[in-house]
Design a protein around this motif. Structure first.
Motif, PDB file in Angstrom:
ATOM      1  N   ALA A 223       0.831  -1.201   0.000  1.00 42.02           N
ATOM      2  CA  ALA A 223       0.000   0.000   0.000  1.00 42.02           C
ATOM      3  C   ALA A 223       0.866   1.252   0.000  1.00 42.02           C
TER       4      ALA A 223
ATOM      5  N   ARG B 232       2.006   1.910  -3.529  1.00 46.40           N
ATOM      6  CA  ARG B 232       0.897   2.410  -4.344  1.00 46.40           C
ATOM      7  C   ARG B 232       0.565   3.850  -3.989  1.00 46.40           C
ATOM      8  N   GLY B 233       0.576   4.153  -2.693  1.00 48.23           N
ATOM      9  CA  GLY B 233       0.278   5.514  -2.260  1.00 48.23           C
ATOM     10  C   GLY B 233       1.291   6.511  -2.773  1.00 48.23           C
TER      11      GLY B 233
ATOM     12  N   TYR C  87       0.425   9.541  -5.249  1.00 47.20           N
ATOM     13  CA  TYR C  87       0.701  10.919  -4.842  1.00 47.20           C
ATOM     14  C   TYR C  87       1.534  11.648  -5.897  1.00 47.20           C
TER      15      TYR C  87
ATOM     16  N   ALA D 101      -4.479   9.626  -2.430  1.00 47.22           N
ATOM     17  CA  ALA D 101      -3.154   9.324  -1.888  1.00 47.22           C
ATOM     18  C   ALA D 101      -3.081   9.702  -0.416  1.00 47.22           C
TER      19      ALA D 101
ATOM     20  N   GLN E 255      -5.473   9.698   1.733  1.00 40.56           N
ATOM     21  CA  GLN E 255      -6.170   8.679   2.504  1.00 40.56           C
ATOM     22  C   GLN E 255      -5.359   7.387   2.577  1.00 40.56           C
ATOM     23  N   GLU E 256      -4.723   7.043   1.469  1.00 37.81           N
ATOM     24  CA  GLU E 256      -3.885   5.834   1.446  1.00 37.81           C
ATOM     25  C   GLU E 256      -2.754   5.958   2.460  1.00 37.81           C
ATOM     26  N   PHE E 257      -2.110   7.121   2.503  1.00 37.63           N
ATOM     27  CA  PHE E 257      -1.028   7.347   3.453  1.00 37.63           C
ATOM     28  C   PHE E 257      -1.557   7.299   4.895  1.00 37.63           C
TER      29      PHE E 257
ATOM     30  N   THR F 227      -2.130   3.697   5.878  1.00 38.72           N
ATOM     31  CA  THR F 227      -0.920   2.891   6.032  1.00 38.72           C
ATOM     32  C   THR F 227       0.020   3.438   7.097  1.00 38.72           C
TER      33      THR F 227
ATOM     34  N   ALA G 266       0.776  11.855   4.352  1.00 43.10           N
ATOM     35  CA  ALA G 266      -0.666  12.128   4.273  1.00 43.10           C
ATOM     36  C   ALA G 266      -0.929  13.628   4.379  1.00 43.10           C
TER      37      ALA G 266
ATOM     38  N   VAL H 234      -8.993   4.248  -5.987  1.00 43.06           N
ATOM     39  CA  VAL H 234      -8.909   3.543  -4.715  1.00 43.06           C
ATOM     40  C   VAL H 234      -9.810   2.318  -4.811  1.00 43.06           C
TER      41      VAL H 234
ATOM     42  N   THR I 215     -12.602   0.987   0.232  1.00 43.70           N
ATOM     43  CA  THR I 215     -12.235   2.282   0.804  1.00 43.70           C
ATOM     44  C   THR I 215     -13.379   3.279   0.650  1.00 43.70           C
TER      45      THR I 215
END
Length: 841
Positions: free
Chosen positions: A677, A680-681, A685, A700, A702-704, A707, A713, A809, A813
């Protein structure tokens, strides 16, 4: 009076009972306690207080052998106010107990108080009926305040820390506390404990010399009895407060008793060692006993047979045993060379590398046979590896190369050394030589698995790296007992976990820390470096600085000062301390690297780029990023760019070099496997930055967040706010801006807050003089930037799947975001979200 500290409740009980007896209402009080808790002293104090009140007092002894007392002939007929004290009631005969039963029945109408003390764990069923007739009171170990008071009286002032630590082993036992500083403590405690144990004294002594907790069957074996017989005796010793038995494991209730018994029971260790060896106990358990006995022929033979396993995980006692065995052997003894090699290895793993190197070098000068010679070369190479000097490790193996080739184990070490030196070609060659040996030598296989894992994560195959480390761990658990390899495997796992943005990296570091401290040198510094980076990436910046401080306090940083200063520089920048950041960046640039530092060169270089960017020197920052993008830094540019790509792209975009930014993104995409993840983030980004795509930036962010990468983030949310503000979407920009500020605030990233404020002020966005406000829990203002964007797309009529595709995403999510939006807004349907959003617009 010393032992009366902490006995206020018992004294009050006895004082009340005394007053009642003087008034003609007598009674029976039974004080129950473990040995040493002060029953005798309490009875003495009670009798003294009764005499001062004019009462008659009698102390009735219990004869040790027969258990008879003056009560054995019958209860006395006393009419005056009297108190009777009976100590050691647990030893009394049945006639005494019957007499007490008779007395207890009529005491309420007589001015007679009987106070008896007994060990509570001795035959409790025998005393149950008497306890029901009495006022029973249990004396417990002294609490910390009472212990400190006792020690203060003994010390004549505040007790030193050393005495307080020693007192922990007494477990609040007043008798033991009173003897902690006595010159003859070991003898006195042994006499006391063995006297209480009686016929089981030998079993108690054997329990003291075994490692805790000792299995019942092991204790039975060394004591020469059946496990059933041993367990029965252990239960009795537990009843009198000497031992504790839980789940077939035995330990002492008071560590100081075990310590003193062990000190006076050295004569039993030889027989214990032979008994343990006969039942195939782990060699370390046998060696711990032999370390306290003279070295005889049996000991040398046994040590020679088990030297490999003992040398791999040595204790100070094992090293001493090797020393004594080697020094007692004459030249020419066939056991001398193998034991000297084992001693050199044990010293190395104990952190005593100078001694190890001296013994290995001297042993090689005696031209031992090939197997021993290879083992000694391995020791010398591993010492160099431990010192983070892979070039020296390679050189240490050179005398064993035949036509450029090495034996399996030496080739495996050579592979690890070549990799640490950044020599990928040499690594491939050494792996090829070592691979055939891995089929029948699990130690070689673990070496190669660690090497393969390193190569895989350098080329961004993180899943593959973890698979290799899983196999290595399985072998280390089942077939290989080598804590150096175990530590290497743990450290590599933490590195891979951190690259995956997995918080488990911090747990893995803690698992490795005790062994790293024992082995020390470069491996300990490496652990601090890994921990500093993982802590930094997870937003634990104070912890990261603590790790950096611990590493810098070591005598040598083994080439890792550069990345350590680099991390410190970036933390200082985030916190708004540019001068400190500049100093750390300069120190990072000047610090020469060696060994595994080649995998961290990009950290120091990146710190310089960040400082230049913060100083407004975008040209210098871009020059540095160009150097990184060109692959001129680190062991391999795939590792370099993938590790810090998100930060590099941000500098390129901020500096206006879109071509460089696109080039970096292309490199990241080529390197990405999409396995983690975090990876990917980062790619999401960077693409969002290059394309100024707010949806991708928010996704991105939210992904950060998901994780556990809070600084990334916050950066992504801030960049999304800039794009939104530039397009005139002030409300959306403000939401993203607030999300970024909240995350920066949680990180105490003052420098980032100030920079974000300045950047967004140009678009008319301000937080006001009071700084960041706490986000409300409900209503539209409670939504994060990502949640607000999802609500906007729902209002436009997009399904969750369509929203997921738009934001790049997962559907899951988006499902989570929609659920949180409904909860925060108090809505029950998507229609309400659409209506509410329309009203805001």
């Amino acid at each position: 009076m010393v032992n009366l500290f902490g006995r206020n409740e018992a004294q009050r009980l006895l004082a009340d009972a005394t007053a009642a007896a003087r008034a003609g209402r007598g009674g029976l009080v039974v004080l129950r306690a473990d040995p040493g808790l002060g029953v005798t002293t309490l009875l003495d104090a009670h009798l003294s207080a009764a005499r001062e009140l004019g009462m008659r007092t009698h102390r009735i002894p219990v004869l040790p052998q027969s258990g008879t007392t003056t009560l054995s002939a019958g209860a006395p007929d006393l009419t005056e106010p009297t108190t009777i004290a009976i100590d050691d009631l647990h030893r009394a005969d049945d006639a005494t107990l019957l007499a007490l039963h008779e007395l207890a029945d009529g005491l309420r109408d007589r001015p007679l108080l009987v106070v008896a003390g007994r060990h509570r764990g001795v035959e409790p069923a025998r005393f149950a009926a008497l306890d029901r007739l009495a006022t029973a009171h249990d004396l417990e170990p002294l609490d910390d305040c009472a212990v400190r008071a006792v020690l203060t009286e003994f010390s004549g002032g505040e007790p030193p820390e050393s005495l307080l630590r020693l007192a922990d082993g007494a477990g609040g036992n007043p008798w033991l506390l009173a003897r902690l500083t006595a010159d003859d403590r070991a003898t006195a405690v042994t006499t006391w404990a063995t006297g209480l144990a009686g016929d089981d004294a030998a079993l108690l002594r054997y329990a003291a010399i075994l490692a805790e907790p000792a299995p019942v069957d092991e204790l039975a074996a060394v004591a020469g009895m059946t496990p059933v017989d041993a367990l029965a005796r252990i239960v009795r010793l537990a009843g009198i407060g000497l031992l504790v038995e839980e789940g077939g494991l035995v330990r002492f209730r008071h560590p100081v008793v075990r310590q003193d018994l062990a000190a006076t029971s050295a004569g039993l260790r030889g027989s214990a060692a032979r008994a343990l060896a006969a039942r195939n106990a782990v060699p370390r358990a046998v060696a711990e006993q032999l370390a306290h006995t003279p070295v005889d022929a049996w000991t040398v033979d046994w040590l020679d047979e088990h030297s490999d396993r003992l040398a791999a995980r040595p204790t100070p006692a094992v090293v001493d045993l090797f020393h004594r065995a080697v020094s007692g052997l004459p030249p020419g003894d066939p056991r001398l060379h193998p034991l000297r090699a084992a001693l050199a290895e044990a010293l190395m793993w104990s952190g005593r590398t100078d001694e190890s190197q001296r013994i290995a070098t001297a042993s090689l000068a005696a031209h031992p046979e090939t197997t021993i010679r290879h083992r000694l070369r391995a020791v010398l190479a591993l010492i160099c590896f431990r010192e983070m000097d892979p070039a020296a490790a390679i050189a240490a193996l050179d005398p064993e190369r035949v036509d450029g080739k090495l034996s399996g184990r030496l080739a495996a070490i050579d592979a690890a050394a070549c990799l640490a030196a950044g020599d990928l070609t040499g690594t491939e060659r050494a792996v090829e030589l070592a691979t055939p040996a891995a089929a029948h030598d699990p130690l070689v296989e673990v070496f190669l698995l660690n090497v393969e894992a390193t190569g895989l994560f350098v080329f961004r195959d993180l899943d593959g790296a973890l698979q290799r480390l899983d196999r290595a761990d399985a072998l280390l658990e089942i077939a290989v007992d080598d804590r150096g390899l175990w530590l290497m495997s743990r450290l590599l796992r933490a590195v891979v976990q951190d690259l995956r943005h997995d918080k488990a990296a911090l747990e893995t570091v803690e698992q490795a820390r005790p062994i790293a401290r024992e082995i020390g040198a470069g491996l300990l510094t490496w652990l601090h470096t890994i921990a500093a980076l993982a802590s930094f990436n997870n937003g634990l910046w104070d912890r990261a600085l603590d790790e950096i401080g611990a590493a810098m306090a070591l005598p040598d940083q083994y080439g890792l000062a550069g990345p350590l200063h680099g991390v410190a520089s970036m933390i200082m920048l985030h916190r708004g301390d540019l001068p400190a950041a500049r100093v750390h960046a300069e120190l990072a640039e000047r610090s020469p690297g060696r060994g595994v530092a080649v995998f961290y060169e990009q950290i120091a270089v990146l710190a310089s780029a960040h400082v230049a960017d913060a100083e407004g020197n975008s040209q210098r920052a871009l020059e540095i990023v160009h150097t990184l993008a060109a692959g001129d830094v680190g062991v391999h540019h795939a590792h370099t760019v993938a590790t810090v790509g998100a930060r590099l792209v941000r500098i390129a975009v901020t500096g206006g070099d879109r071509d460089l930014a696109n080039r970096l993104v292309a490199q990241m995409r080529d390197l990405s496997t999409g396995e983690s993840a975090g990876e990917r983030g980062a790619l999401m980004y960077c693409q969002g930055l290059v394309d100024s795509d707010v949806d991708v930036l928010l996704a991105a962010a939210q992904e950060f967040t998901d994780t556990g990468s809070p600084i990334l983030a916050a950066r992504a949310a801030e960049d999304a706010a800039k794009v939104l503000a530039a397009s005139g979407r002030s409300a959306d920009a403000r939401a993203a801006y607030q999300t970024a500020i909240d995350q920066y605030t949680a990180l105490t990233a003052t420098g980032d807050i100030n920079r974000a404020d300045a950047a967004l002020r140009a678009f008319g966005l301000r937080r006001g003089a009071t700084g960041s406000r706490r986000r409300p829990k409900h209503g539209w203002e409670s939504l994060t930037a990502a949640e607000y964007r999802v609500a906007e797309l729902v209002a436009q009529g997009l399904t969750n799947r369509e929203t997921a595709e738009r934001l790049i995403v997962s559907v899951r999510t988006v499902d989570s975001h929609v659920s949180r939006v409904l909860s925060k807004l108090g809505y029950s349907s998507r229609i309400e979200i659409a209506l509410g959003f329309g009203e805001r617009e």
